[in-house]
Scaffold this motif. Sequence first.
Motif, PDB file in Angstrom:
ATOM      1  N   ARG A   1       0.854  -1.185   0.000  1.00 24.78           N
ATOM      2  CA  ARG A   1       0.000   0.000   0.000  1.00 24.78           C
ATOM      3  C   ARG A   1       0.890   1.236   0.000  1.00 24.78           C
ATOM      4  O   ARG A   1       2.057   1.164   0.402  1.00 24.78           O
ATOM      5  CB  ARG A   1      -0.870   0.032   1.272  1.00 24.78           C
ATOM      6  N   ILE A   2       0.330   2.351  -0.412  1.00 25.02           N
ATOM      7  CA  ILE A   2       1.047   3.614  -0.319  1.00 25.02           C
ATOM      8  C   ILE A   2       1.428   3.834   1.140  1.00 25.02           C
ATOM      9  O   ILE A   2       0.619   3.659   2.039  1.00 25.02           O
ATOM     10  CB  ILE A   2       0.186   4.777  -0.860  1.00 25.02           C
ATOM     11  N   GLY A   3       2.684   4.175   1.357  1.00 24.15           N
ATOM     12  CA  GLY A   3       3.193   4.398   2.701  1.00 24.15           C
ATOM     13  C   GLY A   3       3.968   3.235   3.278  1.00 24.15           C
ATOM     14  O   GLY A   3       4.687   3.390   4.260  1.00 24.15           O
ATOM     15  N   ASN A   4       3.840   2.029   2.675  1.00 26.51           N
ATOM     16  CA  ASN A   4       4.627   0.891   3.146  1.00 26.51           C
ATOM     17  C   ASN A   4       6.116   1.169   2.920  1.00 26.51           C
ATOM     18  O   ASN A   4       6.494   1.912   2.016  1.00 26.51           O
ATOM     19  CB  ASN A   4       4.268  -0.382   2.383  1.00 26.51           C
TER      20      ASN A   4
ATOM     21  N   GLN B   1       2.761  -3.500   8.680  1.00 23.55           N
ATOM     22  CA  GLN B   1       2.100  -2.216   8.427  1.00 23.55           C
ATOM     23  C   GLN B   1       0.671  -2.425   7.932  1.00 23.55           C
ATOM     24  O   GLN B   1      -0.252  -1.746   8.386  1.00 23.55           O
ATOM     25  CB  GLN B   1       2.893  -1.399   7.399  1.00 23.55           C
ATOM     26  N   ASN B   2       0.481  -3.339   7.013  1.00 24.03           N
ATOM     27  CA  ASN B   2      -0.853  -3.587   6.458  1.00 24.03           C
ATOM     28  C   ASN B   2      -1.794  -4.170   7.507  1.00 24.03           C
ATOM     29  O   ASN B   2      -2.960  -3.782   7.599  1.00 24.03           O
ATOM     30  CB  ASN B   2      -0.766  -4.520   5.253  1.00 24.03           C
TER      31      ASN B   2
ATOM     32  N   THR C   1       3.577   3.979  12.029  1.00 27.57           N
ATOM     33  CA  THR C   1       4.661   4.877  11.636  1.00 27.57           C
ATOM     34  C   THR C   1       5.870   4.669  12.531  1.00 27.57           C
ATOM     35  O   THR C   1       5.761   4.167  13.659  1.00 27.57           O
ATOM     36  CB  THR C   1       4.220   6.354  11.733  1.00 27.57           C
TER      37      THR C   1
ATOM     38  N   LYS D   1       9.672   4.746   1.039  1.00 31.63           N
ATOM     39  CA  LYS D   1       8.245   4.731   1.349  1.00 31.63           C
ATOM     40  C   LYS D   1       7.501   4.624   0.023  1.00 31.63           C
ATOM     41  O   LYS D   1       7.741   5.415  -0.896  1.00 31.63           O
ATOM     42  CB  LYS D   1       7.853   6.009   2.083  1.00 31.63           C
TER      43      LYS D   1
ATOM     44  N   GLU E   1      -2.217   4.326  10.301  1.00 29.81           N
ATOM     45  CA  GLU E   1      -0.927   3.902   9.760  1.00 29.81           C
ATOM     46  C   GLU E   1       0.029   3.586  10.902  1.00 29.81           C
ATOM     47  O   GLU E   1       0.030   4.254  11.936  1.00 29.81           O
ATOM     48  CB  GLU E   1      -0.312   4.991   8.879  1.00 29.81           C
TER      49      GLU E   1
ATOM     50  N   ASN F   1       4.990   4.926  -2.970  1.00 31.47           N
ATOM     51  CA  ASN F   1       4.060   5.937  -3.474  1.00 31.47           C
ATOM     52  C   ASN F   1       3.299   5.350  -4.668  1.00 31.47           C
ATOM     53  O   ASN F   1       3.565   4.230  -5.097  1.00 31.47           O
ATOM     54  CB  ASN F   1       4.806   7.237  -3.845  1.00 31.47           C
TER      55      ASN F   1
ATOM     56  N   HIS G   1       6.227  -4.600   5.606  1.00 34.70           N
ATOM     57  CA  HIS G   1       4.984  -4.157   4.961  1.00 34.70           C
ATOM     58  C   HIS G   1       3.790  -5.001   5.413  1.00 34.70           C
ATOM     59  O   HIS G   1       2.674  -4.501   5.491  1.00 34.70           O
ATOM     60  CB  HIS G   1       5.112  -4.132   3.428  1.00 34.70           C
TER      61      HIS G   1
END
Length: 125
Positions: free
Chosen positions: A7-10, A110-111, A122, A20, A120, A22, A107
Motif C-alpha cells: 500500500r502507499i506508505g509501506n 504495516q498492512n 509509523t 516509502k 498507519e 508511493n 509491509h
Amino acid sequence: MKAKQIRIGNLVMDGHEVEKVNARMISMLAGNHADFDPIQLTEEWLIKFGFSQMTDTSPANYRMHKSKMFFYIRYGTFTTDGGQTDLIGYNGLFIANKFVRVIRYVHELQNLYFALTGEELTLKP
C-alpha cells in the motif's frame, strides 16, 4: 514483490535504500517495470515502530497497546495452538494469546496494523 501486496506508505527496499511506497512505485510494480524487495521484520524494526519488549517472556515478545486493544508479536521460535507447528526464525502475531499468523516482512505488519486499527503504523522518533 507484487503491487497487490503493498500500500502507499509501506516501507520497502529499493536497492540499498529504504523507500516509502508511493503511487508511482505501485504502478511500476504493476507493469513489471520495477523490482522492490520486502524488508525482513526484525526486533530492531519492531522497536522502531514503537513496540516494547516484554521482559517476562521467553522467547522475546514485543507488545503494543492501542487504546483498548492489545496485541503482541512473538519473535523467534514458537509453536502455534497445541504445538502443531514449530516456527523457527519467524514473527508470529498473537491477539488475546491466540496465534493469528506469521509476519515475515515490515509491509505485512504495516498492512495488518492498518487493518486492525484504521491508522498507519509509523516509525517512532
